[in-house]
Design an enzyme around this catalytic site. Structure first.
Site, PDB file in Angstrom:
ATOM      1  N   TRP A 290      27.497   0.244  56.170  1.00 35.59           N
ATOM      2  CA  TRP A 290      27.151   0.978  57.356  1.00 35.59           C
ATOM      3  C   TRP A 290      27.484   2.423  57.564  1.00 35.59           C
ATOM      4  O   TRP A 290      27.193   3.100  58.407  1.00 35.59           O
ATOM      5  CB  TRP A 290      27.779   0.221  58.625  1.00 35.59           C
ATOM      6  CG  TRP A 290      29.324   0.671  58.633  1.00 35.59           C
ATOM      7  CD1 TRP A 290      30.259   0.472  57.604  1.00 35.59           C
ATOM      8  CD2 TRP A 290      30.091   0.779  59.920  1.00 35.59           C
ATOM      9  NE1 TRP A 290      31.648   0.812  58.017  1.00 35.59           N
ATOM     10  CE2 TRP A 290      31.630   1.099  59.393  1.00 35.59           C
ATOM     11  CE3 TRP A 290      29.882   1.134  61.029  1.00 35.59           C
ATOM     12  CZ2 TRP A 290      32.502   1.265  60.607  1.00 35.59           C
ATOM     13  CZ3 TRP A 290      30.963   1.499  61.997  1.00 35.59           C
ATOM     14  CH2 TRP A 290      32.170   1.523  61.643  1.00 35.59           C
ATOM     15  N   ASP A 291      28.376   3.025  56.541  1.00 34.10           N
ATOM     16  CA  ASP A 291      28.440   4.481  56.529  1.00 34.10           C
ATOM     17  C   ASP A 291      27.266   5.232  56.388  1.00 34.10           C
ATOM     18  O   ASP A 291      27.290   6.260  57.311  1.00 34.10           O
ATOM     19  CB  ASP A 291      29.368   4.715  55.103  1.00 34.10           C
ATOM     20  CG  ASP A 291      30.303   3.987  54.841  1.00 34.10           C
ATOM     21  OD1 ASP A 291      30.162   2.809  55.254  1.00 34.10           O
ATOM     22  OD2 ASP A 291      31.305   4.363  54.002  1.00 34.10           O
ATOM     23  N   GLU A 432      39.160  -3.537  59.538  1.00 32.39           N
ATOM     24  CA  GLU A 432      39.027  -4.845  58.730  1.00 32.39           C
ATOM     25  C   GLU A 432      40.459  -5.760  58.593  1.00 32.39           C
ATOM     26  O   GLU A 432      40.335  -6.490  57.877  1.00 32.39           O
ATOM     27  CB  GLU A 432      38.687  -4.320  57.228  1.00 32.39           C
ATOM     28  CG  GLU A 432      37.178  -3.879  57.244  1.00 32.39           C
ATOM     29  CD  GLU A 432      36.366  -3.289  56.075  1.00 32.39           C
ATOM     30  OE1 GLU A 432      37.493  -2.965  55.135  1.00 32.39           O
ATOM     31  OE2 GLU A 432      35.411  -3.282  55.747  1.00 32.39           O
ATOM     32  N   LYS A 512      43.389  -0.684  61.039  1.00 30.24           N
ATOM     33  CA  LYS A 512      42.841   0.097  59.767  1.00 30.24           C
ATOM     34  C   LYS A 512      42.102   1.598  59.997  1.00 30.24           C
ATOM     35  O   LYS A 512      42.347   2.663  59.529  1.00 30.24           O
ATOM     36  CB  LYS A 512      41.966  -0.519  59.079  1.00 30.24           C
ATOM     37  CG  LYS A 512      41.543   0.122  57.693  1.00 30.24           C
ATOM     38  CD  LYS A 512      40.581  -0.667  56.804  1.00 30.24           C
ATOM     39  CE  LYS A 512      40.302  -0.003  55.465  1.00 30.24           C
ATOM     40  NZ  LYS A 512      39.337  -0.829  54.658  1.00 30.24           N
ATOM     41  N   GLN A 513      41.170   1.617  61.068  1.00 29.36           N
ATOM     42  CA  GLN A 513      40.420   2.489  61.141  1.00 29.36           C
ATOM     43  C   GLN A 513      39.919   2.327  62.780  1.00 29.36           C
ATOM     44  O   GLN A 513      40.146   1.386  63.527  1.00 29.36           O
ATOM     45  CB  GLN A 513      39.338   2.686  60.400  1.00 29.36           C
ATOM     46  CG  GLN A 513      38.134   1.478  60.518  1.00 29.36           C
ATOM     47  CD  GLN A 513      37.353   1.187  59.394  1.00 29.36           C
ATOM     48  OE1 GLN A 513      37.808   0.615  58.273  1.00 29.36           O
ATOM     49  NE2 GLN A 513      36.096   1.832  59.357  1.00 29.36           N
TER      50      GLN A 513
HETATM   51  C1  BGC Z   1      35.882   0.802  55.387  1.00 28.54           C
HETATM   52  C2  BGC Z   1      34.515   0.340  55.838  1.00 28.54           C
HETATM   53  C3  BGC Z   1      33.558   1.135  54.970  1.00 28.54           C
HETATM   54  C4  BGC Z   1      33.713   0.840  53.595  1.00 28.54           C
HETATM   55  C5  BGC Z   1      33.099   1.890  52.774  1.00 28.54           C
HETATM   56  C6  BGC Z   1      35.956   0.457  54.033  1.00 28.54           C
HETATM   57  O1  BGC Z   1      37.515   0.817  53.473  1.00 28.54           O
HETATM   58  O2  BGC Z   1      37.006   0.038  56.131  1.00 28.54           O
HETATM   59  O3  BGC Z   1      34.401   0.575  57.267  1.00 28.54           O
HETATM   60  O4  BGC Z   1      32.217   0.913  55.296  1.00 28.54           O
HETATM   61  O5  BGC Z   1      35.199   1.269  53.303  1.00 28.54           O
HETATM   62  O6  BGC Z   1      33.213   3.213  53.071  1.00 28.54           O
END
Ligand code: BGC
Length: 658
Positions: A290-291, A432, A512-513
């Site tokens: 999704w980035d 996540e 996490k984010q």
């Molecule tokens: C993140 C995801 C991201 C992926 C690729 C993961 O560590 O949690 O949101 O899409 O890395 O960058």
């Protein structure tokens, strides 16, 4: 400070992996890690090819393919290194290394031509000091792979042209590296399938080499390749450069981010998108996450709409993979891959992480539960159409994609008998570390958005709100509310994974984010500045920022409530992710190092949408700036509905000129 130059003085082999990312060059067709010419596979040398994937014999996952390294060059018997500099000209994507040895000076420059996608130019200068020097340069056929080997039936040829060719294991895709140069060699040397030219040098010596990947050899010189290459870069910068007055570090860091985005934009291929680690190697299986849609699309939509269209088209083309994935889980419509590879097929496995204590694979639920991915596609498509006015894309597959994603959500939704709202249970949101949660606010909003855009009238459960704070998912507020430091102190191993049910974050509010913060930024008109502020102040201290996608959302959020001082460090973190290096390189026992395009795209979003406050108001772009103290003025070009525009911002006034 030269805002177009990255320089590292001194020779430090321990920095090889970080420098490989830091000094990357690329032209969308390929990425060339910023490793030194004499390095081999153990130093993660790679000419990484966009969109070419392979599953090696007996390997569980597919990954992108690296081509044999035609840039190899080394000097023999030169003595020790006296001084060494590695540099990158980020205006024109030219990598240079200069090394003074006891017995010679060596300078090598290289660029991946922006004008000729398959071609790399290299110039080697050798100045012997007191004794003859031997230069060995050619094609190193020992390719670095994470899950290889991918190249079969390899053979090499030498003469006027050097060539190493092979085919991939799974689909027999031909891969070749050819090389020509402008001086006759003294001898040829082979080692396995590697083939080298040898030059015995007594006088100052300049050698131009042209390396072609998957194409006929090119006979040319460094100088003649340089002109069209530079012209192409000039055009890219003319259409995209964000000028920052007053803050050289911010300018350099942003230039660097945008340099990376240009290097990985797939201008030449069809049905290719951008991988989460760009073209820096095989990490994350070369997969598209999704980035691309959420963090990279704004840059391309505003500066190169034709490329943004291509990125959406990759997803439309990949609908077959999304239908197949939905079907696999017993759902209707389109469930896009969490890790999309060629043709839109799912590359994500059920066991993404290896437990550092037991060395056993751990079940993760990114593949099957991170369902916001389908809504992210619809969001990117609609944003693209709003900014570009390209209604035709709706007919050319956009509508089909939207309806298919809506169908998926309807079949995935959960409805209680006596309620009329849809819920999404057992999901993973952007954070996540908390898997299998119910009603993640971000996911529910993305699903609702998709249903709206498909013209379906359904109500999706809204998040619980406590004193203005949005609950990230059902039950989040009841989790242990402790500090990041305490959670960190509970780790028993530096590479331990924080998520999954036994991870240190799972039973706590540590995330996490950006998750709620992503929600409020993507739907700005639905949240007041005060809402954003409250949620920022609550969630930021609870965020590990364990993903490079996080900083940008917090910077954008801080700009919403006028706190450029809070946004600024997150801006630098985003923009300098690959410049400073040292980011997370391990998830459990899996290597995840490489470049961070989403952080680069995030830096652009912060500059334009955060500091510049660029947003669509109804059908018109408008600015609502929030400049950090160090920045006195900001200007940037952008495209709006086919028209070039320019934003001019100072502390006193701002305007958009068309
Ligand atoms: C993140 C995801 C991201 C992926 C690729 C993961 O560590 O949690 O949101 O899409 O890395 O960058």
């Amino acid at each position: 400070m030269n805002p177009w130059q990255i320089v590292r003085e001194g020779y430090n082999p321990a920095e090889a992996a970080d420098n490989g990312n830091r000094f990357l060059i690329g032209n969308g067709f390929m990425g060339i890690r910023g490793t030194l010419e004499e390095y081999r596979l153990e130093n993660q040398v790679a000419i990484n090819l966009a969109g070419v994937y392979d599953r090696a014999k007996n390997q569980t996952w597919r990954e992108p393919v690296n081509a044999p390294n035609g840039l190899y060059a080394s000097l023999e018997n030169v003595g020790n290194i006296i001084s060494h500099t590695q540099a990158l000209d980020i205006r024109y994507g030219i990598h240079t290394r200069e090394t003074m040895y006891t017995h010679a000076f060596l300078k090598i420059s290289r660029f991946a031509s922006m004008a000729e996608p398959n071609v790399i130019y290299q110039q080697i200068i050798v100045e012997p000091k007191n004794s003859p020097i031997t230069l060995v340069c050619g094609i190193d056929a020992d390719v670095w792979d994470i899950n290889g080997p991918h190249l079969m039936d390899m053979h090499s040829e030498g003469g006027e042209v050097l060539k190493v060719s092979a085919t991939t294991y799974e689909q027999n895709i031909p891969i070749s590296t050819s090389e020509t140069c402008n001086k006759p060699h003294d001898e040829l040397r082979t080692m396995g399938h590697s083939i080298y030219r040898v030059f015995h040098i007594k006088e100052p010596f300049v050698l131009d080499r042209v390396i072609t990947i998957n194409a006929a050899p090119v006979f040319s010189t460094y100088e003649s390749g340089l002109k069209p290459h530079k012209n192409t870069w000039e055009t890219l910068w003319k259409n995209s450069q964000v000028k920052i007055i007053g803050d050289e570090n911010a300018q350099l860091s942003l230039n660097y981010s945008m340099y990376h985005l240009h290097c990985i934009a797939p201008r030449h291929g069809d049905n290719v998108s951008i991988a989460a680690r760009g073209l820096s190697g095989q990490v994350y299986k070369g997969a598209v996450f999704w980035d691309t849609e959420i963090f990279l699309m704004p840059f391309f939509t505003l500066t190169e709409p034709a490329l943004a269209r291509k990125l959406i088209h990759y997803r439309i083309h990949g609908l077959a993979g999304a239908y197949a994935k939905a079907k696999e889980y017993g759902f209707d419509g389109a469930f896009f891959p969490w890790e999309s590879q060629d043709g839109g097929t799912e590359g994500c496995t059920d066991f993404n992480i290896v437990d550092v204590f037991t060395n056993r694979p751990v079940r993760t639920f990114f593949r099957d539960k991170q369902i916001h991915i389908s809504g992210d596609m619809v969001y990117a498509l609609c944003q693209y159409m709003d900014w570009t006015g390209d209604e035709k894309l709706w007919q050319d597959g956009g509508r089909t994609l939207t309806e298919a994603c809506a169908k998926f959500y309807l079949s995935r939704a959960y409805q209680r008998v006596h309620r009329d709202t849809l819920e999404f249970t057992d999901v993973v949101g952007p954070d996540e570390y908390h898997e299998r949660v119910d009603n993640n606010a971000f996911t529910n909003r993305m699903a609702a958005y998709t249903l709206e855009k498909a013209g379906m009238k359904h109500t999706v459960r809204k998040p619980r709100i406590n004193n203005g704070i949005i609950e990230q998912f059902d039950g989040y507020f009841a989790l242990e509310d402790i500090s990041l430091d305490i959670v960190r102190s509970r780790l028993k191993h530096p590479k331990e994974y924080w998520g999954t049910q036994s991870g240190v974050a799972f039973a706590t509010q540590i995330i996490k984010q950006a998750d709620v913060m992503a929600l409020v930024n993507l739907f700005p008109s639905e949240f007041s500045d005060e809402d954003v502020k409250k949620n920022w102040l609550y969630y930021e201290p609870r965020t590990e920022h364990g993903s490079s996608l996080s900083a940008c959302m917090y910077a954008l959020g801080a700009c919403r409530f006028g706190r450029a001082d809070l946004a600024y460090p997150f801006f630098l973190k985003s923009a300098r992710a690959d410049l400073d290096g040292g980011g997370k390189s391990w998830a459990g026992n899996v290597y995840i190092g490489g470049t961070h395009p989403a952080a680069a795209g995030g830096a652009y979003m912060i500059a334009t949408q955060g500091f510049g406050g660029l947003r669509l108001n109804g059908n018109q772009p408008q600015l609502n700036p929030c400049l950090p103290e160090s920045i006195t003025a900001l200007t940037f070009p952008f495209m709006f509905q086919g028209k070039p525009m320019e934003a001019h911002i100072t502390r006193e006034k701002h305007s958009i000129i068309s």
